[in-house]
Write a protein that holds these residues in place. Structure first.
Motif, PDB file in Angstrom:
ATOM      1  N   ALA A 255      11.025  30.133   4.955  1.00 55.39           N
ATOM      2  CA  ALA A 255      11.210  30.675   6.297  1.00 55.39           C
ATOM      3  C   ALA A 255      12.628  30.399   6.787  1.00 55.39           C
ATOM      4  CB  ALA A 255      10.175  30.090   7.258  1.00 55.39           C
ATOM      5  N   VAL A 256      13.123  29.202   6.520  1.00 52.47           N
ATOM      6  CA  VAL A 256      14.496  28.863   6.910  1.00 52.47           C
ATOM      7  C   VAL A 256      15.480  29.788   6.205  1.00 52.47           C
ATOM      8  CG1 VAL A 256      16.289  27.105   6.733  1.00 52.47           C
ATOM      9  CG2 VAL A 256      14.000  26.469   7.508  1.00 52.47           C
ATOM     10  N   ALA A 257      15.267  30.017   4.901  1.00 50.90           N
ATOM     11  CA  ALA A 257      16.185  30.861   4.132  1.00 50.90           C
ATOM     12  C   ALA A 257      16.182  32.298   4.653  1.00 50.90           C
ATOM     13  CB  ALA A 257      15.812  30.827   2.657  1.00 50.90           C
ATOM     14  N   VAL A 258      14.993  32.823   4.966  1.00 52.03           N
ATOM     15  CA  VAL A 258      14.913  34.199   5.475  1.00 52.03           C
ATOM     16  C   VAL A 258      15.610  34.302   6.826  1.00 52.03           C
ATOM     17  CG1 VAL A 258      13.349  36.010   6.291  1.00 52.03           C
ATOM     18  CG2 VAL A 258      12.815  34.747   4.193  1.00 52.03           C
ATOM     19  N   ARG A 259      15.355  33.325   7.688  1.00 49.26           N
ATOM     20  CA  ARG A 259      15.953  33.364   9.027  1.00 49.26           C
ATOM     21  C   ARG A 259      17.470  33.194   8.963  1.00 49.26           C
ATOM     22  NH1 ARG A 259      11.942  32.682  13.040  1.00 49.26           N
ATOM     23  NH2 ARG A 259      13.440  31.769  14.484  1.00 49.26           N
ATOM     24  N   GLU A 260      17.938  32.359   8.064  1.00 47.27           N
ATOM     25  CA  GLU A 260      19.383  32.202   7.911  1.00 47.27           C
ATOM     26  C   GLU A 260      20.019  33.512   7.455  1.00 47.27           C
ATOM     27  OE1 GLU A 260      19.853  28.908   5.256  1.00 47.27           O
ATOM     28  OE2 GLU A 260      19.843  27.412   6.883  1.00 47.27           O
ATOM     29  N   PHE A 261      19.291  34.289   6.645  1.00 45.02           N
ATOM     30  CA  PHE A 261      19.813  35.571   6.182  1.00 45.02           C
ATOM     31  C   PHE A 261      20.099  36.494   7.362  1.00 45.02           C
ATOM     32  CE2 PHE A 261      19.009  40.016   5.165  1.00 45.02           C
ATOM     33  CZ  PHE A 261      19.865  40.237   4.105  1.00 45.02           C
ATOM     34  N   TRP A 262      19.073  36.729   8.209  1.00 44.92           N
ATOM     35  CA  TRP A 262      19.308  37.693   9.295  1.00 44.92           C
ATOM     36  C   TRP A 262      20.146  37.112  10.427  1.00 44.92           C
ATOM     37  CZ3 TRP A 262      17.080  36.039  13.808  1.00 44.92           C
ATOM     38  CH2 TRP A 262      15.859  35.355  13.778  1.00 44.92           C
TER      39      TRP A 262
ATOM     40  N   GLY B  67      16.334  39.615  13.996  1.00 43.98           N
ATOM     41  CA  GLY B  67      15.203  39.511  13.087  1.00 43.98           C
ATOM     42  C   GLY B  67      15.237  40.666  12.114  1.00 43.98           C
ATOM     43  N   LEU B  68      14.125  40.879  11.426  1.00 47.41           N
ATOM     44  CA  LEU B  68      14.009  41.947  10.447  1.00 47.41           C
ATOM     45  C   LEU B  68      12.964  42.959  10.902  1.00 47.41           C
ATOM     46  CD1 LEU B  68      13.763  39.698   7.245  1.00 47.41           C
ATOM     47  CD2 LEU B  68      15.826  40.871   8.074  1.00 47.41           C
ATOM     48  N   ILE B  69      13.076  44.194  10.415  1.00 52.41           N
ATOM     49  CA  ILE B  69      12.017  45.189  10.559  1.00 52.41           C
ATOM     50  C   ILE B  69      11.676  45.661   9.151  1.00 52.41           C
ATOM     51  CG2 ILE B  69      11.294  47.373  11.561  1.00 52.41           C
ATOM     52  CD1 ILE B  69      13.413  46.994  13.716  1.00 52.41           C
ATOM     53  N   ASP B  70      10.428  45.474   8.765  1.00 55.15           N
ATOM     54  CA  ASP B  70       9.966  45.769   7.409  1.00 55.15           C
ATOM     55  C   ASP B  70       8.980  46.935   7.488  1.00 55.15           C
ATOM     56  OD1 ASP B  70       8.837  45.777   4.852  1.00 55.15           O
ATOM     57  OD2 ASP B  70       8.855  43.588   4.680  1.00 55.15           O
TER      58      ASP B  70
ATOM     59  N   VAL C  35      10.147  38.517  11.073  1.00 57.95           N
ATOM     60  CA  VAL C  35       9.945  39.958  10.928  1.00 57.95           C
ATOM     61  C   VAL C  35       9.377  40.463  12.252  1.00 57.95           C
ATOM     62  CG1 VAL C  35       8.798  41.789   9.636  1.00 57.95           C
ATOM     63  CG2 VAL C  35       9.558  39.716   8.457  1.00 57.95           C
ATOM     64  N   ARG C  36      10.182  41.174  12.992  1.00 59.14           N
ATOM     65  CA  ARG C  36       9.841  41.533  14.367  1.00 59.14           C
ATOM     66  C   ARG C  36       8.938  42.752  14.462  1.00 59.14           C
ATOM     67  NH1 ARG C  36      14.398  40.846  18.628  1.00 59.14           N
ATOM     68  NH2 ARG C  36      12.515  40.220  19.731  1.00 59.14           N
ATOM     69  N   ALA C  37       8.918  43.563  13.435  1.00 61.40           N
ATOM     70  CA  ALA C  37       8.009  44.702  13.386  1.00 61.40           C
ATOM     71  C   ALA C  37       7.703  44.987  11.919  1.00 61.40           C
ATOM     72  CB  ALA C  37       8.618  45.926  14.059  1.00 61.40           C
ATOM     73  N   PHE C  38       6.452  45.344  11.658  1.00 58.93           N
ATOM     74  CA  PHE C  38       6.036  45.650  10.291  1.00 58.93           C
ATOM     75  C   PHE C  38       4.909  46.665  10.352  1.00 58.93           C
ATOM     76  CE2 PHE C  38       4.077  41.637  11.666  1.00 58.93           C
ATOM     77  CZ  PHE C  38       2.718  41.906  11.523  1.00 58.93           C
ATOM     78  N   THR C  39       4.423  47.074   9.185  1.00 58.91           N
ATOM     79  CA  THR C  39       3.413  48.126   9.094  1.00 58.91           C
ATOM     80  C   THR C  39       2.155  47.602   8.414  1.00 58.91           C
ATOM     81  OG1 THR C  39       4.343  48.865   6.992  1.00 58.91           O
ATOM     82  CG2 THR C  39       5.153  49.949   8.993  1.00 58.91           C
TER      83      THR C  39
END
Length: 313
Positions: free
Chosen positions: A6-13, A20-23, A72-76
């Motif tokens: 989770a830390v690695a993903v958050r550091e990315f964006w 955040g991300l939208i997937d 991930v702020r929005a996903f499907t």
């Protein structure tokens, strides 16, 4: 591993200055359906041909919590029928899931059968924001007469449809750029999101996107070590992918992936297409497509209900 990832993903964006991300390509399904999907991958079936361990084999609530932890702020909730009579009850389940999961873009699906146009129209009226079509699993011709009105409804309303229309992992009777290209000839305004960049027919689907301004591509699985081992993206096509920056969307296939979520992000960063491209792909393009109010003024805290931010009821 969960906290570290989770830390690695958050550091990315966060490093890209994003909120955040939208997937656009994540799978949430009724438990009995998802159990069968996982069992199929466990057996490394004929469409896979090699081991495919499910990295995030968790209960639904845990999977939602994990995406929230990632930011991930929005996903499907991509789901799809493989026979007549399934789409209606899958749509009912998806509507309920979206109602109780504010970050989820209300997702729906369809199948070539009598009544497909009626339940597609009903799903749109009830708030569906995105549809999923899987030509390989469904085994149907996208240009089937029963679907012409369905595609028309989606085109007229500007509702995106994420479509597995490429021939990976093995060709189907109606996969490849040709069959879905026939649909686009009839409905040129259809907001078609080509799943997996159309692998392995990458060049053919880039051609399709260049001919049709409404066509998008999602990155699901593409460029990961898992994909590159069998169907590597031709590096000579990267300039075309860079030029299509505003029409490429982040997708992951979460939870049904044989590697950690962060690997998809690292694979995209490793292309060397620049931070502007990454910002567009990982957030801004989908925010624009779905009309999401996701400004960059703040980050996402664990467990926050994002209903007001997303404008999702």
């Amino acid at each position: 591993m969960s906290a570290q990832e989770a830390v690695a993903v958050r550091e990315f964006w966060q490093g890209l200055g994003l909120p955040g991300l939208i997937d656009v390509h994540t799978h949430f399904m009724p438990k009995n359906v998802l159990d069968k999907v996982w069992a199929y991958f466990d057996a490394a079936g004929p469409l896979v041909g090699r081991p495919w361990p499910i990295t995030y084999r968790e209960a639904e609530a845990e999977r939602v919590a994990r995406l929230r932890e990632f930011g991930v702020r929005a996903f499907t909730s991509m789901l799809y029928p493989h026979k007549p009579g399934m789409a209606g009850w899958l749509n009912a389940w998806a509507a309920d899931f979206a109602a109780r999961t504010p970050e989820c873009l209300h997702t729906a699906t369809f199948f070539p059968e009598p009544g497909a146009a009626a339940y597609t129209a009903r799903a749109i009226e009830e708030g569906a924001r995105v549809f999923k079509a899987h030509l390989q699993v469904g085994g149907y011709d996208p240009a089937a007469p029963e679907l012409d009105e369905v595609w028309g409804l989606l085109a007229d309303t500007g509702t995106p449809v994420v479509t597995h229309c490429g021939s990976g992992p093995v060709p189907g009777n109606h996969t490849g750029p040709g069959p879905i290209g026939e649909v686009l000839k009839r409905h040129p305004d259809l907001v078609l999101v080509v799943a997996h960049l159309g692998m392995p027919e990458y060049a053919g689907f880039l051609d399709l996107a260049e001919r049709h301004p409404a066509v998008r591509l999602d990155t699901t699985i593409a460029f990961t070590d898992f994909a590159e081992a069998d169907v590597p993206f031709p590096r000579e096509e990267l300039p075309r992918l860079r030029a299509l920056r505003e029409r490429v969307l982040l997708g992951s296939d979460f939870p049904n992936i044989p590697y950690r979520y962060v690997h998809q992000l690292e694979a995209l960063a490793g292309l060397g297409l620049g931070e502007e491209w990454l910002r567009a792909v990982c957030h801004d393009n989908a925010a624009g497509l779905f009309g999401l109010d996701l400004g960059r003024g703040h980050g996402l805290e664990h467990g926050v209900n994002l209903g007001p931010d997303l404008g999702v009821s």
